[in-house]
Design a protein around this motif. Structure first.
Motif, PDB file in Angstrom:
ATOM      1  N   ALA A  53     -40.343 -52.657 -72.684  1.00 55.00           N
ATOM      2  CA  ALA A  53     -38.825 -52.488 -72.320  1.00 55.00           C
ATOM      3  C   ALA A  53     -37.846 -52.716 -73.401  1.00 55.00           C
ATOM      4  O   ALA A  53     -38.310 -53.525 -74.381  1.00 55.00           O
ATOM      5  N   ILE A  54     -36.891 -51.956 -73.118  1.00 62.54           N
ATOM      6  CA  ILE A  54     -35.687 -52.259 -74.079  1.00 62.54           C
ATOM      7  C   ILE A  54     -34.794 -53.137 -73.617  1.00 62.54           C
ATOM      8  O   ILE A  54     -34.174 -53.045 -72.509  1.00 62.54           O
ATOM      9  N   GLY A  55     -34.440 -54.267 -74.424  1.00 62.78           N
ATOM     10  CA  GLY A  55     -33.522 -55.262 -73.884  1.00 62.78           C
ATOM     11  C   GLY A  55     -32.108 -54.772 -74.229  1.00 62.78           C
ATOM     12  O   GLY A  55     -31.969 -54.268 -75.113  1.00 62.78           O
ATOM     13  N   PHE A  56     -31.224 -55.501 -73.440  1.00 62.03           N
ATOM     14  CA  PHE A  56     -29.905 -54.870 -73.333  1.00 62.03           C
ATOM     15  C   PHE A  56     -29.031 -56.040 -72.923  1.00 62.03           C
ATOM     16  O   PHE A  56     -29.027 -56.455 -71.701  1.00 62.03           O
ATOM     17  N   ASP A  57     -28.430 -56.748 -74.045  1.00 60.19           N
ATOM     18  CA  ASP A  57     -27.498 -57.951 -73.502  1.00 60.19           C
ATOM     19  C   ASP A  57     -26.075 -57.228 -73.431  1.00 60.19           C
ATOM     20  O   ASP A  57     -25.558 -56.641 -74.277  1.00 60.19           O
ATOM     21  N   ASN A  58     -25.669 -57.034 -72.123  1.00 60.55           N
ATOM     22  CA  ASN A  58     -24.507 -56.565 -71.902  1.00 60.55           C
ATOM     23  C   ASN A  58     -23.035 -57.721 -71.777  1.00 60.55           C
ATOM     24  O   ASN A  58     -22.191 -57.191 -71.203  1.00 60.55           O
ATOM     25  N   SER A  59     -23.424 -58.820 -72.114  1.00 58.32           N
ATOM     26  CA  SER A  59     -22.205 -59.787 -72.127  1.00 58.32           C
ATOM     27  C   SER A  59     -20.777 -59.328 -72.587  1.00 58.32           C
ATOM     28  O   SER A  59     -19.879 -59.512 -72.043  1.00 58.32           O
ATOM     29  N   ASP A  60     -21.033 -58.676 -73.568  1.00 58.24           N
ATOM     30  CA  ASP A  60     -19.743 -58.094 -74.233  1.00 58.24           C
ATOM     31  C   ASP A  60     -19.849 -56.646 -74.438  1.00 58.24           C
ATOM     32  O   ASP A  60     -19.089 -56.106 -75.295  1.00 58.24           O
ATOM     33  N   MET A  61     -20.281 -55.926 -73.332  1.00 61.05           N
ATOM     34  CA  MET A  61     -20.449 -54.466 -73.339  1.00 61.05           C
ATOM     35  C   MET A  61     -19.798 -53.872 -72.287  1.00 61.05           C
ATOM     36  O   MET A  61     -20.053 -54.221 -71.052  1.00 61.05           O
ATOM     37  N   GLY A  62     -18.994 -52.941 -72.495  1.00 57.55           N
ATOM     38  CA  GLY A  62     -18.274 -52.280 -71.243  1.00 57.55           C
ATOM     39  C   GLY A  62     -19.101 -51.232 -70.611  1.00 57.55           C
ATOM     40  O   GLY A  62     -20.164 -50.858 -71.151  1.00 57.55           O
ATOM     41  N   ASN A 119     -19.006 -48.074 -70.158  1.00 53.14           N
ATOM     42  CA  ASN A 119     -19.102 -46.613 -70.980  1.00 53.14           C
ATOM     43  C   ASN A 119     -19.848 -46.733 -71.991  1.00 53.14           C
ATOM     44  O   ASN A 119     -20.872 -45.756 -72.180  1.00 53.14           O
ATOM     45  N   GLU A 120     -19.984 -47.893 -72.595  1.00 54.50           N
ATOM     46  CA  GLU A 120     -20.769 -47.882 -73.810  1.00 54.50           C
ATOM     47  C   GLU A 120     -22.209 -48.191 -73.503  1.00 54.50           C
ATOM     48  O   GLU A 120     -23.171 -47.629 -73.935  1.00 54.50           O
ATOM     49  N   GLN A 121     -22.394 -48.697 -72.295  1.00 53.67           N
ATOM     50  CA  GLN A 121     -23.752 -48.884 -71.984  1.00 53.67           C
ATOM     51  C   GLN A 121     -24.443 -47.782 -71.507  1.00 53.67           C
ATOM     52  O   GLN A 121     -25.520 -47.564 -71.641  1.00 53.67           O
ATOM     53  N   LEU A 122     -23.715 -47.003 -70.769  1.00 51.95           N
ATOM     54  CA  LEU A 122     -24.013 -45.897 -70.294  1.00 51.95           C
ATOM     55  C   LEU A 122     -24.377 -44.763 -71.185  1.00 51.95           C
ATOM     56  O   LEU A 122     -25.512 -44.148 -71.144  1.00 51.95           O
ATOM     57  N   GLU A 123     -23.260 -44.790 -71.953  1.00 54.86           N
ATOM     58  CA  GLU A 123     -23.769 -43.907 -73.369  1.00 54.86           C
ATOM     59  C   GLU A 123     -25.223 -44.393 -73.960  1.00 54.86           C
ATOM     60  O   GLU A 123     -26.006 -43.132 -74.305  1.00 54.86           O
ATOM     61  N   ARG A 124     -25.295 -45.434 -74.194  1.00 50.56           N
ATOM     62  CA  ARG A 124     -26.420 -45.845 -75.146  1.00 50.56           C
ATOM     63  C   ARG A 124     -27.849 -45.446 -74.056  1.00 50.56           C
ATOM     64  O   ARG A 124     -28.777 -45.130 -74.374  1.00 50.56           O
ATOM     65  N   ILE A 125     -27.614 -45.809 -72.850  1.00 48.74           N
ATOM     66  CA  ILE A 125     -28.726 -45.865 -72.033  1.00 48.74           C
ATOM     67  C   ILE A 125     -29.140 -44.162 -71.825  1.00 48.74           C
ATOM     68  O   ILE A 125     -29.958 -43.739 -71.643  1.00 48.74           O
ATOM     69  N   CYS A 126     -28.075 -43.501 -71.493  1.00 46.70           N
ATOM     70  CA  CYS A 126     -28.174 -42.067 -71.225  1.00 46.70           C
ATOM     71  C   CYS A 126     -28.846 -41.556 -72.601  1.00 46.70           C
ATOM     72  O   CYS A 126     -29.795 -40.388 -72.287  1.00 46.70           O
ATOM     73  N   ALA A 127     -28.821 -42.018 -73.633  1.00 45.43           N
ATOM     74  CA  ALA A 127     -29.328 -41.440 -75.009  1.00 45.43           C
ATOM     75  C   ALA A 127     -30.745 -41.719 -74.804  1.00 45.43           C
ATOM     76  O   ALA A 127     -31.615 -40.810 -75.267  1.00 45.43           O
ATOM     77  N   LEU A 128     -31.012 -42.757 -74.377  1.00 45.16           N
ATOM     78  CA  LEU A 128     -32.770 -42.933 -74.165  1.00 45.16           C
ATOM     79  C   LEU A 128     -33.257 -42.276 -73.258  1.00 45.16           C
ATOM     80  O   LEU A 128     -34.294 -41.703 -73.375  1.00 45.16           O
ATOM     81  N   VAL A 129     -32.685 -41.765 -71.986  1.00 48.97           N
ATOM     82  CA  VAL A 129     -33.122 -40.985 -71.032  1.00 48.97           C
ATOM     83  C   VAL A 129     -33.033 -39.774 -71.195  1.00 48.97           C
ATOM     84  O   VAL A 129     -34.032 -39.084 -71.329  1.00 48.97           O
ATOM     85  N   THR A 188     -26.441 -58.841 -63.758  1.00 47.47           N
ATOM     86  CA  THR A 188     -26.452 -58.643 -65.025  1.00 47.47           C
ATOM     87  C   THR A 188     -25.796 -57.184 -65.013  1.00 47.47           C
ATOM     88  O   THR A 188     -25.942 -56.495 -65.996  1.00 47.47           O
ATOM     89  N   GLY A 189     -25.456 -56.523 -63.910  1.00 48.53           N
ATOM     90  CA  GLY A 189     -24.882 -55.251 -63.986  1.00 48.53           C
ATOM     91  C   GLY A 189     -25.827 -54.103 -63.789  1.00 48.53           C
ATOM     92  O   GLY A 189     -25.503 -52.873 -64.065  1.00 48.53           O
ATOM     93  N   LYS A 190     -26.829 -54.466 -63.357  1.00 43.08           N
ATOM     94  CA  LYS A 190     -28.016 -53.565 -62.988  1.00 43.08           C
ATOM     95  C   LYS A 190     -27.598 -52.561 -62.178  1.00 43.08           C
ATOM     96  O   LYS A 190     -28.013 -51.154 -62.179  1.00 43.08           O
ATOM     97  N   SER A 191     -27.245 -52.905 -61.043  1.00 48.18           N
ATOM     98  CA  SER A 191     -26.902 -51.904 -60.096  1.00 48.18           C
ATOM     99  C   SER A 191     -25.834 -50.889 -60.257  1.00 48.18           C
ATOM    100  O   SER A 191     -25.767 -49.697 -59.990  1.00 48.18           O
ATOM    101  N   THR A 192     -24.807 -51.403 -61.126  1.00 51.04           N
ATOM    102  CA  THR A 192     -23.630 -50.302 -61.623  1.00 51.04           C
ATOM    103  C   THR A 192     -24.180 -49.412 -62.400  1.00 51.04           C
ATOM    104  O   THR A 192     -23.930 -48.166 -62.283  1.00 51.04           O
ATOM    105  N   ILE A 193     -24.855 -49.815 -63.330  1.00 51.20           N
ATOM    106  CA  ILE A 193     -25.683 -48.961 -64.263  1.00 51.20           C
ATOM    107  C   ILE A 193     -26.475 -47.978 -63.487  1.00 51.20           C
ATOM    108  O   ILE A 193     -26.600 -46.645 -63.741  1.00 51.20           O
ATOM    109  N   ALA A 194     -27.385 -48.655 -62.767  1.00 46.51           N
ATOM    110  CA  ALA A 194     -28.350 -47.703 -62.070  1.00 46.51           C
ATOM    111  C   ALA A 194     -27.663 -46.630 -61.029  1.00 46.51           C
ATOM    112  O   ALA A 194     -28.037 -45.514 -61.113  1.00 46.51           O
ATOM    113  N   LYS A 195     -26.545 -46.900 -60.489  1.00 46.30           N
ATOM    114  CA  LYS A 195     -25.794 -46.078 -59.421  1.00 46.30           C
ATOM    115  C   LYS A 195     -25.382 -44.777 -60.325  1.00 46.30           C
ATOM    116  O   LYS A 195     -25.137 -43.636 -60.144  1.00 46.30           O
TER     117      LYS A 195
END
Ligand code: DC
Length: 228
Positions: free
Chosen positions: A203-212, A214-224, A15-22
């Protein structure tokens, strides 16, 4: 100084967990722990010692040999992440094969294996400043994690990502085998008795089927950032 927090990322395979985590670990200067790599390394050990194969699992022998399994991560500055070592040997490449993916859910359903790895993961993350990804991080390993994400994406999207990764590194694989493996692991990982994959209530659900990315990172950084 900003406080250091614990970020837990769970979800199905690829699901791209490791890409985002890194990326998060790099941005916040945190350590990243890929717990899937640890289950894969134990599976490689079990395969090398003939405790597991396509049609068998010698659970008792594996359990009594677990004391001989030593896992460690070693940061590779060129790659930008820590590689997995099994008994002092770099196994980063071997643990990512389709064969290991086909065996890992069987091995990771064993409670004794989970007990050992969860204890090691809790030690690695005890000082906070950690991003950890897996299946049970927000539910079992760090139920008090400051940020919990639960990533999802369609099986087809996930299999496509995994297929590309394996082809890019030169493995000869069929897409249909990858798709079957992704769906089979979803089934085993979420229905096993001990620590099945599930979304933690907070936990916050995150469907990234159609999300690049950068968009994922931006949203998650806002949460962090909100937690810092
Ligand atoms: O994240 P991954 O696909 O590399 O993980 C491989 C397998 O390891 C996964 O199918 C189930 C298991 N796993 C687990 O049971 N618990 C974790 N915290 C991480 C992975």
């Amino acid at each position: 100084m900003k406080k250091k927090i614990t970020i837990a990322i769970d979800g199905f395979s690829s699901t791209g967990k490791s890409t985002i985590a890194k990326l998060l670990a790099k941005k916040y200067n945190y350590i990243y722990v890929d717990t899937g790599a640890m289950y894969r390394a134990v599976t490689l050990y079990a395969k090398q010692n003939n405790f597991v194969g396509k049609d068998f699992l010698d659970k008792e022998e594996l359990i009594s040999s677990l004391k001989n399994v030593s896992l460690s991560f070693c940061f590779n500055a060129d790659l930008g992440f820590a590689e997995m070592f099994l008994n002092g040997i770099n196994v980063e490449k071997e643990i990512r094969t389709l064969e290991i993916s086909q065996l890992v859910s069987k091995v990771s359903a064993i409670s004794e294996v989970r007990k050992k790895l969860v204890a090691e993961q809790q030690i690695m993350g005890e000082d906070s400043g950690v991003v950890m990804d897996g299946r049970d991080i927000g539910t079992v390993v760090f139920p008090n994690a400051d940020v919990k994400l639960y990533m999802t994406a369609s099986a087809d999207k996930r299999a496509t990502r995994r297929y590309k990764e394996l082809i890019d590194r030169g493995d000869k694989v069929d897409f249909k085998d990858i798709l079957f493996n992704v769906e089979e692991r979803d089934r085993i990982d979420s229905t096993r008795e001990d620590s099945p994959l599930m979304k933690a209530a907070d936990a916050i659900g995150f469907d990234n089927s159609d999300m690049g990315i950068n968009e994922q990172l931006e949203r998650i950084c806002a949460l962090v950032d909100r937690k810092l």
